[in-house]
Motif scaffolding. Structure first.
Motif, PDB file in Angstrom:
ATOM      1  N   CYS A 147       0.829  -1.218   0.000  1.00 43.71           N
ATOM      2  CA  CYS A 147       0.000   0.000   0.000  1.00 43.71           C
ATOM      3  C   CYS A 147       0.859   1.261   0.000  1.00 43.71           C
ATOM      4  O   CYS A 147       0.547   2.234  -0.712  1.00 43.71           O
ATOM      5  CB  CYS A 147      -0.936   0.000   1.199  1.00 43.71           C
ATOM      6  SG  CYS A 147      -2.190  -1.271   1.100  1.00 43.71           S
ATOM      7  N   LEU A 148       1.931   1.248   0.785  1.00 41.02           N
ATOM      8  CA  LEU A 148       2.824   2.413   0.806  1.00 41.02           C
ATOM      9  C   LEU A 148       3.510   2.613  -0.540  1.00 41.02           C
ATOM     10  O   LEU A 148       3.703   3.746  -0.978  1.00 41.02           O
ATOM     11  CB  LEU A 148       3.871   2.268   1.909  1.00 41.02           C
ATOM     12  CG  LEU A 148       3.433   2.648   3.303  1.00 41.02           C
ATOM     13  CD1 LEU A 148       4.589   2.476   4.283  1.00 41.02           C
ATOM     14  CD2 LEU A 148       2.915   4.073   3.358  1.00 41.02           C
ATOM     15  N   LEU A 149       3.888   1.515  -1.180  1.00 42.67           N
ATOM     16  CA  LEU A 149       4.486   1.619  -2.508  1.00 42.67           C
ATOM     17  C   LEU A 149       3.491   2.239  -3.484  1.00 42.67           C
ATOM     18  O   LEU A 149       3.843   3.142  -4.246  1.00 42.67           O
ATOM     19  CB  LEU A 149       4.948   0.246  -2.999  1.00 42.67           C
ATOM     20  CG  LEU A 149       5.532   0.216  -4.414  1.00 42.67           C
ATOM     21  CD1 LEU A 149       6.795   1.064  -4.486  1.00 42.67           C
ATOM     22  CD2 LEU A 149       5.822  -1.210  -4.826  1.00 42.67           C
ATOM     23  N   GLY A 150       2.259   1.786  -3.450  1.00 36.54           N
ATOM     24  CA  GLY A 150       1.230   2.379  -4.312  1.00 36.54           C
ATOM     25  C   GLY A 150       1.013   3.849  -4.018  1.00 36.54           C
ATOM     26  O   GLY A 150       0.898   4.668  -4.941  1.00 36.54           O
ATOM     27  N   ALA A 151       0.976   4.198  -2.738  1.00 31.65           N
ATOM     28  CA  ALA A 151       0.804   5.612  -2.364  1.00 31.65           C
ATOM     29  C   ALA A 151       1.985   6.454  -2.857  1.00 31.65           C
ATOM     30  O   ALA A 151       1.787   7.574  -3.334  1.00 31.65           O
ATOM     31  CB  ALA A 151       0.653   5.730  -0.840  1.00 31.65           C
ATOM     32  N   ALA A 152       3.201   5.913  -2.739  1.00 32.11           N
ATOM     33  CA  ALA A 152       4.388   6.646  -3.184  1.00 32.11           C
ATOM     34  C   ALA A 152       4.354   6.853  -4.697  1.00 32.11           C
ATOM     35  O   ALA A 152       4.703   7.945  -5.186  1.00 32.11           O
ATOM     36  CB  ALA A 152       5.654   5.895  -2.777  1.00 32.11           C
ATOM     37  N   ILE A 153       3.926   5.852  -5.446  1.00 33.82           N
ATOM     38  CA  ILE A 153       3.827   5.985  -6.901  1.00 33.82           C
ATOM     39  C   ILE A 153       2.822   7.087  -7.255  1.00 33.82           C
ATOM     40  O   ILE A 153       3.099   7.948  -8.088  1.00 33.82           O
ATOM     41  CB  ILE A 153       3.439   4.642  -7.551  1.00 33.82           C
ATOM     42  CG1 ILE A 153       4.602   3.664  -7.441  1.00 33.82           C
ATOM     43  CG2 ILE A 153       3.031   4.860  -9.017  1.00 33.82           C
ATOM     44  CD1 ILE A 153       4.242   2.243  -7.822  1.00 33.82           C
ATOM     45  N   ILE A 154       1.692   7.082  -6.602  1.00 35.53           N
ATOM     46  CA  ILE A 154       0.660   8.103  -6.887  1.00 35.53           C
ATOM     47  C   ILE A 154       1.166   9.496  -6.499  1.00 35.53           C
ATOM     48  O   ILE A 154       0.997  10.465  -7.243  1.00 35.53           O
ATOM     49  CB  ILE A 154      -0.645   7.773  -6.136  1.00 35.53           C
ATOM     50  CG1 ILE A 154      -1.261   6.503  -6.711  1.00 35.53           C
ATOM     51  CG2 ILE A 154      -1.641   8.933  -6.220  1.00 35.53           C
ATOM     52  CD1 ILE A 154      -2.384   5.920  -5.864  1.00 35.53           C
ATOM     53  N   LEU A 155       1.819   9.593  -5.342  1.00 34.66           N
ATOM     54  CA  LEU A 155       2.265  10.891  -4.831  1.00 34.66           C
ATOM     55  C   LEU A 155       3.430  11.461  -5.636  1.00 34.66           C
ATOM     56  O   LEU A 155       3.456  12.646  -5.933  1.00 34.66           O
ATOM     57  CB  LEU A 155       2.670  10.750  -3.357  1.00 34.66           C
ATOM     58  CG  LEU A 155       3.162  12.021  -2.663  1.00 34.66           C
ATOM     59  CD1 LEU A 155       2.033  13.041  -2.568  1.00 34.66           C
ATOM     60  CD2 LEU A 155       3.667  11.684  -1.276  1.00 34.66           C
ATOM     61  N   LEU A 156       4.395  10.624  -6.009  1.00 36.91           N
ATOM     62  CA  LEU A 156       5.639  11.123  -6.602  1.00 36.91           C
ATOM     63  C   LEU A 156       5.710  11.015  -8.116  1.00 36.91           C
ATOM     64  O   LEU A 156       6.709  11.412  -8.713  1.00 36.91           O
ATOM     65  CB  LEU A 156       6.828  10.367  -5.986  1.00 36.91           C
ATOM     66  CG  LEU A 156       6.954  10.507  -4.473  1.00 36.91           C
ATOM     67  CD1 LEU A 156       8.069   9.615  -3.948  1.00 36.91           C
ATOM     68  CD2 LEU A 156       7.174  11.942  -4.069  1.00 36.91           C
ATOM     69  N   ALA A 157       4.679  10.490  -8.757  1.00 39.77           N
ATOM     70  CA  ALA A 157       4.714  10.328 -10.218  1.00 39.77           C
ATOM     71  C   ALA A 157       4.864  11.689 -10.911  1.00 39.77           C
ATOM     72  O   ALA A 157       4.212  12.653 -10.508  1.00 39.77           O
ATOM     73  CB  ALA A 157       3.437   9.639 -10.684  1.00 39.77           C
ATOM     74  N   PRO A 158       5.735  11.738 -11.915  1.00 40.41           N
ATOM     75  CA  PRO A 158       5.890  13.005 -12.641  1.00 40.41           C
ATOM     76  C   PRO A 158       4.652  13.276 -13.486  1.00 40.41           C
ATOM     77  O   PRO A 158       4.209  12.428 -14.243  1.00 40.41           O
ATOM     78  CB  PRO A 158       7.120  12.767 -13.527  1.00 40.41           C
ATOM     79  CG  PRO A 158       7.231  11.288 -13.652  1.00 40.41           C
ATOM     80  CD  PRO A 158       6.617  10.696 -12.419  1.00 40.41           C
ATOM     81  N   ARG A 159       4.079  14.436 -13.292  1.00 43.87           N
ATOM     82  CA  ARG A 159       2.884  14.816 -14.051  1.00 43.87           C
ATOM     83  C   ARG A 159       3.115  16.174 -14.686  1.00 43.87           C
ATOM     84  O   ARG A 159       3.775  17.025 -14.123  1.00 43.87           O
ATOM     85  CB  ARG A 159       1.683  14.878 -13.106  1.00 43.87           C
ATOM     86  CG  ARG A 159       1.342  13.500 -12.570  1.00 43.87           C
ATOM     87  CD  ARG A 159       0.019  13.521 -11.827  1.00 43.87           C
ATOM     88  NE  ARG A 159      -0.405  12.185 -11.533  1.00 43.87           N
ATOM     89  CZ  ARG A 159      -0.009  11.499 -10.437  1.00 43.87           C
ATOM     90  NH1 ARG A 159       0.804  12.053  -9.578  1.00 43.87           N
ATOM     91  NH2 ARG A 159      -0.433  10.270 -10.248  1.00 43.87           N
ATOM     92  N   GLY A 160       2.540  16.354 -15.851  1.00 40.50           N
ATOM     93  CA  GLY A 160       2.743  17.595 -16.602  1.00 40.50           C
ATOM     94  C   GLY A 160       1.807  18.637 -16.288  1.00 40.50           C
ATOM     95  O   GLY A 160       1.269  19.252 -15.596  1.00 40.50           O
TER      96      GLY A 160
END
Length: 160
Positions: A147-160
């Motif tokens: 769950c933390l890995l999923g949260a980190a992906i959502i939080l830190l993903a590069p978005r334009g």
């Protein structure tokens, strides 16, 4: 033709002393300059991400604690037969939870809630251990890490 370097480095020394034609040195200079520019912007971005992430993590953590304690007060009243007065601090805690979640750095509420979900799960397991005395097993810990890995992906993903 003289090359002017924006920043002195070992690579700049090598290129200046090289027997390569000037065009090749200019090509490498352009690539190296772009690299230095991007490296500077990258480090600034990382500092900003760290600052925002730490601030958001504090809000997420506080929101999780207030939501869990608010829900636990309802649990104690309903399941353990405690006084109805337990609902007053529980309700206030849930109001504080909702307010804290609005302070998170996010433009999209659903994304903020998704990240919060991962942190909530970890805090819930910590609550069950510290307050209720139920030690998390390897499956609890494994699930929380996913769950933390999923949260980190959502939080830190590069978005334009």
């Amino acid at each position: 033709m003289q090359l002017h370097w924006q920043q002195h480095s070992p690579l700049a020394d090598i290129l200046l002393k090289s027997d390569c034609p000037v065009q090749v040195r200019l090509l490498w200079y352009k690539r190296f300059s772009l690299f230095l520019h991007l490296q500077g912007r990258w480090s600034q971005s990382i500092k900003l991400i760290r600052k925002l992430t730490m601030k958001s993590f504090v809000y997420y953590f506080l929101a999780a604690v207030t939501e869990i304690s608010g829900c636990f007060s309802f649990w104690v009243w309903q399941r353990m037969g405690k006084s109805v007065l337990w609902l007053l601090p529980g309700t206030l805690s849930l109001l504080l939870f909702a307010w804290l979640l609005t302070l998170v750095e996010s433009n999209i509420a659903g994304r903020a809630y998704a990240v919060y979900g991962g942190i909530y799960i970890c805090c819930s397991l910590l609550w069950s251990w510290l307050v209720e005395g139920s030690v998390p097993d390897k499956w609890d810990i494994s699930g929380a890490l996913v769950c933390l890995l999923g949260a980190a992906i959502i939080l830190l993903a590069p978005r334009g």
